[in-house]
Design an enzyme around this catalytic site. Structure first.
Site, PDB file in Angstrom:
ATOM      1  N   HIS A  23      28.561  61.627  75.415  1.00  0.00           N
ATOM      2  CA  HIS A  23      28.360  60.464  74.536  1.00  0.00           C
ATOM      3  C   HIS A  23      28.407  59.185  75.375  1.00  0.00           C
ATOM      4  O   HIS A  23      29.349  58.392  75.287  1.00  0.00           O
ATOM      5  CB  HIS A  23      29.472  60.490  73.495  1.00  0.00           C
ATOM      6  CG  HIS A  23      29.336  59.555  72.352  1.00  0.00           C
ATOM      7  ND1 HIS A  23      29.068  58.214  72.501  1.00  0.00           N
ATOM      8  CD2 HIS A  23      29.441  59.770  71.018  1.00  0.00           C
ATOM      9  CE1 HIS A  23      29.029  57.655  71.309  1.00  0.00           C
ATOM     10  NE2 HIS A  23      29.250  58.576  70.389  1.00  0.00           N
TER      11      HIS A  23
ATOM     12  N   GLU B 156      22.867  59.595  74.419  1.00  0.00           N
ATOM     13  CA  GLU B 156      23.720  60.764  74.546  1.00  0.00           C
ATOM     14  C   GLU B 156      22.873  62.028  74.704  1.00  0.00           C
ATOM     15  O   GLU B 156      21.906  62.216  73.974  1.00  0.00           O
ATOM     16  CB  GLU B 156      24.584  60.899  73.280  1.00  0.00           C
ATOM     17  CG  GLU B 156      25.282  59.593  72.910  1.00  0.00           C
ATOM     18  CD  GLU B 156      25.817  59.584  71.479  1.00  0.00           C
ATOM     19  OE1 GLU B 156      26.252  60.636  70.996  1.00  0.00           O
ATOM     20  OE2 GLU B 156      25.774  58.505  70.851  1.00  0.00           O
TER      21      GLU B 156
HETATM   22  O1  LIG Z   1      33.375  56.097  66.416  1.00  0.00           O
HETATM   23  P1  LIG Z   1      33.035  57.383  67.109  1.00  0.00           P
HETATM   24  O2  LIG Z   1      33.708  58.574  66.478  1.00  0.00           O
HETATM   25  O3  LIG Z   1      33.357  57.338  68.580  1.00  0.00           O
HETATM   26  O4  LIG Z   1      31.485  57.606  66.974  1.00  0.00           O
HETATM   27  C1  LIG Z   1      30.570  56.656  67.396  1.00  0.00           C
HETATM   28  C2  LIG Z   1      29.134  57.096  67.095  1.00  0.00           C
HETATM   29  O5  LIG Z   1      28.859  58.251  67.820  1.00  0.00           O
HETATM   30  C3  LIG Z   1      27.520  58.781  67.726  1.00  0.00           C
HETATM   31  O6  LIG Z   1      26.631  58.012  68.425  1.00  0.00           O
HETATM   32  C4  LIG Z   1      27.086  59.002  66.313  1.00  0.00           C
HETATM   33  O7  LIG Z   1      25.708  59.302  66.235  1.00  0.00           O
HETATM   34  C5  LIG Z   1      27.427  57.809  65.460  1.00  0.00           C
HETATM   35  O8  LIG Z   1      27.183  58.142  64.107  1.00  0.00           O
HETATM   36  C6  LIG Z   1      28.867  57.375  65.629  1.00  0.00           C
HETATM   37  O9  LIG Z   1      29.167  56.281  64.825  1.00  0.00           O
END
Ligand SMILES: O=P(O)(O)OC[C@H]1O[C@H](O)[C@H](O)[C@@H](O)[C@@H]1O
Length: 277
Positions: free
Chosen positions: A149, A251
């Site tokens: 990510h 990602e």
């Molecule tokens: O806040 P987190 O759990 O770290 O996630 C952050 C982001 O991650 C990814 O990119 C998902 O596609 C998003 O939907 C999410 O909001």
């Protein structure tokens, strides 16, 4: 209330000191990669460094599920690996790069991922390479989702663009999960949360310091692109209100219908590489 344990952070420097990387044992999370005098990764000013809390920025490892998982019910979001304490195996310097290895043993996960072991090799050099190897050590089929990510630093997200996804199909999570087709480069004009149906190589233009970065997601059936936009981080205490301009996520992932199934003894290696152009 129990006292907060400080997180163990490690810094890796190449022999000529031209490249410096930082990782946390929690989540085996890369937090920084400075090459060419510039950090390509973004880390929030408000990131929390507390045991059991995800670190906002760098490269969280999402495993054995992504988001809320295939059931839509899995918690915590993005799997338990990003807040687990990984085993630091060691570091090795070769050809101007430092390779760092972390592992998770069989039994780290539950359910259909119980039989999995994980080895994660991160190479800090003129390129950054992250290699996530998941092996099924059990006698049954095992399954999991995964993502690297990566939070990338940009000068201004409104001027950044991602080249290389033209024609790709994506699920638009910012628009009721509608399936759409990418036309031209990806540009950012609003809240963006997309799961593209392919991996491979893309180029980020407008990365921090005016650079362009070539990003390769190998053995990734998906590329996820995310920016929360103005107001989108109001409920995230670890994300400054104005910081959405400085970052975007690209990602490498295998998620939902692209979850990985491994027969006994089989392994899957997902690789994420960044090259400065
Ligand atoms: O806040 P987190 O759990 O770290 O996630 C952050 C982001 O991650 C990814 O990119 C998902 O596609 C998003 O939907 C999410 O909001």
């Amino acid at each position: 209330m129990p006292a907060l344990r400080p997180l163990h952070q490690r810094t890796f420097t190449t022999a000529d000191a031209s490249v410096v990387g930082v990782m946390f044992d929690q989540g085996a999370q890369v937090a920084s990669w400075v090459a060419g005098g510039q950090d390509a990764l973004w880390l929030s000013r408000q990131a929390r460094f507390e045991a059991g809390v995800g670190i906002r920025g760098g490269v969280p490892v999402c495993l054995p599920w992504f988001g809320a998982g295939r059931s839509g019910q899995a918690r915590p979001k993005h799997g338990i690996a990003r807040t687990m304490l990984w085993t630091f195996v060691g570091e090795e310097e070769r050809d101007g790069s430092v390779t760092v290895t972390y592992t998770l043993p069989v039994g780290a996960f539950e359910g259909s991922a119980r039989g999995l072991s994980v080895r994660y090799d991160v190479t800090f050099g003129p390129e950054l390479e992250m290699r996530l190897c998941v092996r099924n050590e059990s006698e049954q089929t095992a399954s999991f989702e995964e993502a690297l990510h990566t939070y990338l630093a940009v000068d201004n997200v409104q001027e950044a663009r991602i080249e290389g996804l033209d024609g790709a199909t994506y699920v638009d999570h910012a628009d009721g999960k509608t399936v759409k087709k990418q036309v031209g480069d990806v540009v950012f004009t609003r809240y963006t949360d997309r799961v593209y149906g392919r991996g491979g190589t893309v180029v980020l233009h407008g990365a921090a310091g005016g650079r362009s970065l070539e990003i390769t997601c190998e053995n990734s059936a998906n590329i996820v692109v995310w920016n929360p936009w103005e107001g989108g981080t109001a409920d995230m205490a670890d994300f400054g209100d104005d910081e959405w301009r400085d970052m975007l996520c690209i990602e490498g992932a295998n998620t939902l219908g692209e979850a990985i199934e491994l027969a006994p003894g089989q392994a899957h290696v997902m690789v994420y590489r960044i090259r400065i152009l």
